[in-house]
Design a protein around this motif. Sequence first.
Motif, PDB file in Angstrom:
ATOM      1  N   SER A 157      -6.079  13.227  11.578  1.00 37.72           N
ATOM      2  CA  SER A 157      -6.377  12.468  10.954  1.00 37.72           C
ATOM      3  C   SER A 157      -5.717  11.139   9.829  1.00 37.72           C
ATOM      4  O   SER A 157      -5.069  11.194   9.197  1.00 37.72           O
ATOM      5  N   ASN A 158      -5.750  13.514   9.087  1.00 37.80           N
ATOM      6  CA  ASN A 158      -5.329  12.843   7.311  1.00 37.80           C
ATOM      7  C   ASN A 158      -4.095  14.087   7.427  1.00 37.80           C
ATOM      8  O   ASN A 158      -3.905  13.375   6.356  1.00 37.80           O
ATOM      9  N   LYS A 159      -3.229  14.048   8.184  1.00 42.68           N
ATOM     10  CA  LYS A 159      -1.727  14.660   8.365  1.00 42.68           C
ATOM     11  C   LYS A 159      -1.110  12.624   7.860  1.00 42.68           C
ATOM     12  O   LYS A 159      -0.862  12.060   9.300  1.00 42.68           O
ATOM     13  N   PRO A 160       0.419  12.684   7.167  1.00 38.31           N
ATOM     14  CA  PRO A 160       0.598  11.497   6.995  1.00 38.31           C
ATOM     15  C   PRO A 160       1.084  11.364   8.374  1.00 38.31           C
ATOM     16  O   PRO A 160       2.137  11.679   9.043  1.00 38.31           O
ATOM     17  N   LYS A 161       1.426   9.764   8.486  1.00 46.23           N
ATOM     18  CA  LYS A 161       2.139   9.594  10.093  1.00 46.23           C
ATOM     19  C   LYS A 161       3.329   9.631   8.945  1.00 46.23           C
ATOM     20  O   LYS A 161       4.485   8.871   8.296  1.00 46.23           O
ATOM     21  N   PRO A 162       4.583   9.887   9.835  1.00 47.96           N
ATOM     22  CA  PRO A 162       5.871   9.793   9.663  1.00 47.96           C
ATOM     23  C   PRO A 162       6.507   8.367   9.274  1.00 47.96           C
ATOM     24  O   PRO A 162       6.326   7.693  10.429  1.00 47.96           O
ATOM     25  N   ASN A 163       7.468   8.300   8.739  1.00 47.53           N
ATOM     26  CA  ASN A 163       8.339   6.636   8.660  1.00 47.53           C
ATOM     27  C   ASN A 163       8.858   6.126   9.974  1.00 47.53           C
ATOM     28  O   ASN A 163       9.247   7.472  11.041  1.00 47.53           O
ATOM     29  N   PRO A 164       8.581   5.748  10.461  1.00 46.61           N
ATOM     30  CA  PRO A 164       9.754   4.959  11.937  1.00 46.61           C
ATOM     31  C   PRO A 164      10.982   5.160  11.350  1.00 46.61           C
ATOM     32  O   PRO A 164      11.988   5.451  10.664  1.00 46.61           O
ATOM     33  N   LEU A 165      11.012   5.587  12.702  1.00 44.07           N
ATOM     34  CA  LEU A 165      12.770   6.457  12.369  1.00 44.07           C
ATOM     35  C   LEU A 165      13.882   5.474  12.295  1.00 44.07           C
ATOM     36  O   LEU A 165      15.239   5.476  12.140  1.00 44.07           O
ATOM     37  N   THR A 166      13.543   4.600  12.401  1.00 41.55           N
ATOM     38  CA  THR A 166      14.703   2.869  11.481  1.00 41.55           C
ATOM     39  C   THR A 166      14.853   3.039  10.149  1.00 41.55           C
ATOM     40  O   THR A 166      15.762   2.990   9.937  1.00 41.55           O
ATOM     41  N   ASP A 167      14.129   3.954   9.777  1.00 41.02           N
ATOM     42  CA  ASP A 167      14.123   3.811   8.674  1.00 41.02           C
ATOM     43  C   ASP A 167      14.765   4.882   7.918  1.00 41.02           C
ATOM     44  O   ASP A 167      15.292   4.969   7.030  1.00 41.02           O
ATOM     45  N   PHE A 168      16.003   5.738   8.489  1.00 42.51           N
ATOM     46  CA  PHE A 168      16.667   6.934   8.708  1.00 42.51           C
ATOM     47  C   PHE A 168      17.490   6.683   9.191  1.00 42.51           C
ATOM     48  O   PHE A 168      18.122   6.325  10.563  1.00 42.51           O
ATOM     49  N   GLU A 169      18.909   7.571   8.216  1.00 42.12           N
ATOM     50  CA  GLU A 169      20.046   7.542   9.504  1.00 42.12           C
ATOM     51  C   GLU A 169      20.003   9.208   9.668  1.00 42.12           C
ATOM     52  O   GLU A 169      20.368   9.974   8.805  1.00 42.12           O
TER      53      GLU A 169
END
Length: 283
Positions: free
Chosen positions: A24-36
Amino acid sequence: MKKLISLALAVLLCIGSLLLFSCSNKPKPNPLTDFEYGYREEYGGMSITKYIGTSKSIVFPEEIDGQPVKIIGGYLLDDGEMRPLIESVVIPDTVEVIALSTFSGCKNLLSVDFGKGVREIQDFAFAECTALKKILLPPKLEKIGAGAFYGCSSATELFIPQTVTTWGASFTRGAFGACTSLKKITIEEGLETLGFWCEFVLASSLEEIEIPASVKKIGSQLFVGCTSLTKVVFRGNAPIVESGLDLSNVFGYEDFKEDLVIYYDPATEGWDTVEWRGRYRME
């Protein structure tokens, strides 16, 4: 028997709770829509080429479409709008390369978690990140580019792992040049080559440094402009100065370094013929 079963269940419950807490402490990645992004065959994985999100914290994904993320590309923030707003970056263990100038000029970047897999940080990747507090390089890093952290003027602490073998070359833009708040440099035992040229130039708050016995080669003009430097401790044999215009000028010219004392163990070798002998005070 019932007590043993109860004890075993309690232990399993504790382990499960710890694992759940860790996950639960592992940071959640940004959504793939944030990247190319795109696949890079030569690296066998994905390259993230652009950040198009709006969050001030970037947590890169470990994989995309079942392929590991291997590279953070140099054009990541090229639109310029988010560059001065980014505050934190988390890089997954799958990433091996942080490309040229990727985060340069992120003036509000406070922290970077490099993960465990980065092997190369290219030229100026984090240059002028003026709010960055610590530079704790990843444990498998092999190559660090010229000016990689140049001008990180708030960084007070630097860790260099033993794995670094290749340093970029720049006469005025050393990898950690103009890190004017740098007070503590920890060099891991096992490192054999410290710098190439002007790596710590103008690190004006640095007062002392200890160089482990494993270091065999150091770069010229390495500590020029480190005006507060008064104590350098060598734990091993005199290193070879193998690059630069003036092989005897490692710590700055003597008229600027009247208070500098270089300490070494007389039982070690090479100090009678070291390039800078006679230029600095040695004890």
